[in-house]
Design an enzyme around this catalytic site. Structure first.
Site, PDB file in Angstrom:
ATOM      1  CD  GLU A   1      28.838  75.250 120.639  1.00  0.00           C
ATOM      2  OE1 GLU A   1      29.570  75.571 121.606  1.00  0.00           O
ATOM      3  OE2 GLU A   1      28.406  74.115 120.443  1.00  0.00           O
TER       4      GLU A   1
ATOM      5  CB  CYS B   1      29.782  73.278 125.016  1.00  0.00           C
ATOM      6  SG  CYS B   1      28.316  72.937 124.020  1.00  0.00           S
TER       7      CYS B   1
END
Length: 502
Positions: A245, A279
């Protein structure tokens, strides 16, 4: 000469990793740096503990994970205050983060059997003499490398699911937030004291690299795209599977029929929460022409009210990683040099260790503030003619993590066209707290999924089993088959599959 240390920057002293608060420089903790040999021994302990843990079965693991969940809930304020002391995150923000993390522990514990447990699978006519079965077996030991921006929620999205699937875990927290990582492991040890099922190793990037090469069954990483590529390369040496990720450059699209108050509130929250160090934070806003001016005014007004500082009442805390301030400054300066305007904040908003809210307009799409992950409390807002132009621009960057759409009639259709792993309609960031949904990206945002059913399956190997339940009417897998039997197979294939219509 006395060494000068930058507040918040990790340092090694006498074999220990020293963690400090980015705003005050106050020490948050010291932790022994792991060597490659230490990590190897941790993996061996993890293999042995993992056998015990897997042997508990889904029910035994569920009971212990729920015990851990209860402990986390009871001590949520302590955990949030530690996040504040170490990373500078406002306590209220840290509580919201921990709440989502606790929810994921609960969901993974309660759903592991349903998703991963043994089950019968329907067989097909050509192999009707066999029954089919599927189960998911643990990898044994899973390595997890976590980030500093969400040091509770993000690693728990891998750790809780790996544990629920029957794996032992070795966690390498970010060198910027080792105290929080150690606290998580210590709390688990209090809930599950029998074996070292959840271990922590500390250090800088070389420790993460050693974990990649340590022989773990799988490695889950969250961090920058550049580091994700290094992790993948290191794991490739031993064909260790990875879940990555990486970064994001999330966009919000505001259509003509959007609730503009709600859209402005979400844009400010999505862009400024955790000082923009998210993020899946909103970094770009594309508003269609009829609503652009009104939306911009509302965003500027809301962002202008936010308070910045280290106190309990601050909305925005310090930038956790000191070097990120240079990135934020470069993006703002470059945007203005290319003809952009700061309608709030600007270069003067960068006041280390803080960055005040900054809203940029008229920024070219090839500017760093649009193309690269900023990771600060900044937004670029652009006027577009219609939703088609907004989708095209939103999809033009190499990242593809999350997204947001505000509107009514066409919102779902717009969300489906966005090249991202997740979309939120008339909200932002909400998918990360939805434990039933998978979380992950495409392109430079990585691959693989945490959370939800898909997240559980990431931490188990699919094991397929067939079992004969009767004689073969049309023997195929034997050298004893006769020409007549082969002819009957051909006839059956034509009968079953030879028609052109459904």
């Amino acid at each position: 000469m006395t060494a000068v240390h930058t507040p918040g920057a990790p340092r090694i002293e006498d074999g220990e990793l020293v963690s400090t608060n980015p705003a005050t420089g106050a020490e948050a903790g010291r932790f022994p740096v792991a060597s490659a040999e230490d990590i190897g021994r941790a993996v061996e302990r993890g293999r042995e503990a993992g056998l015990w843990w897997a042997g508990l079965g889904f029910a035994g693991r569920k009971e212990r994970l729920l015990r851990w969940r209860a402990l986390l809930a009871q001590q949520i304020t302590e955990l949030a205050e530690l996040s504040n002391r170490e990373g500078g995150k406002p306590v209220a923000e840290a509580i919201v983060e921990a709440t989502s993390g606790i929810e994921h522990v609960d969901w993974a514990a309660r759903n592991a059997r349903r998703v991963l447990g043994p089950r019968g699978v329907r067989s097909r006519l050509v192999l009707a003499e066999f029954s089919a079965h599927l189960e998911y077996q643990p990898y044994g030991v899973v390595g997890v490398i976590g980030p500093w921006n969400y040091p509770v929620l993000t690693p728990l999205g891998s750790i809780a699911y790996a544990l629920a699937a029957g794996n032992a875990v070795i966690f390498k927290p970010s060198e910027y937030t080792p105290a929080v990582g150690q606290w998580l492991a210590d709390s688990f040890a209090r809930a599950v004291p029998e074996h070292p099922v959840f271990q922590v190793v500390h250090g800088l990037g070389d420790v993460g690299a050693a974990l990649c090469r340590s022989g773990v069954g799988k490695l889950a990483f969250t961090g920058s795209t550049a580091t994700a590529k290094k992790v993948m390369a290191a794991c490739a040496e031993t064909l260790t599977p990875v879940l990555l990720e990486a970064g994001g450059k999330d966009a919000m699209i505001v259509d003509a029929d959007a609730d503009l108050d709600a859209a402005a509130d979400a844009a400010v929250w999505g862009g400024m929460t955790n000082a923009g160090q998210t993020c899946i934070g909103i970094e770009r806003v594309y508003a269609v022409a009829p609503v652009y001016d009104t939306l911009l005014a509302k965003v500027v007004e809301r962002a202008g009210r936010l308070t910045v500082g280290a106190g309990d009442g601050a909305d925005i805390g310090p930038i956790t990683m000191p070097s990120q301030i240079d990135v934020i400054r470069r993006h703002i300066d470059d945007a203005i040099a290319r003809g952009g305007r700061a309608v709030l904040g600007g270069p003067e908003a960068v006041q280390p260790p803080y960055v005040r809210p900054t809203i940029l307009v008229d920024v070219p799409e090839d500017a760093a503030a649009v193309r690269e992950e900023t990771f600060g409390p900044t937004l670029t807002i652009r006027r577009v003619q219609d939703a088609d132009e907004a989708v095209s621009l939103a999809n033009a960057v190499p990242y593809g993590l999350g997204s947001s759409v505000f509107g009514r009639r066409r919102a779902i259709a717009i969300a489906r066209r966005l090249r991202t792993g997740m979309s939120a309609i008339n909200s932002t960031l909400t998918f990360v707290g939805m434990s039933t949904l998978p979380f992950g990206g495409v392109g430079d945002s990585g691959f693989g999924r945490i959370h939800g059913d898909d997240g559980l399956r990431e931490f188990g190997r699919a094991k397929a089993i067939t079992k004969r339940r009767g004689p073969s009417l049309l023997p195929a897998m034997t050298f004893d088959r006769t020409p007549e039997q082969v002819a009957r197979i051909v006839k059956l294939v034509k009968l079953l599959y030879g028609r052109r219509t459904p």
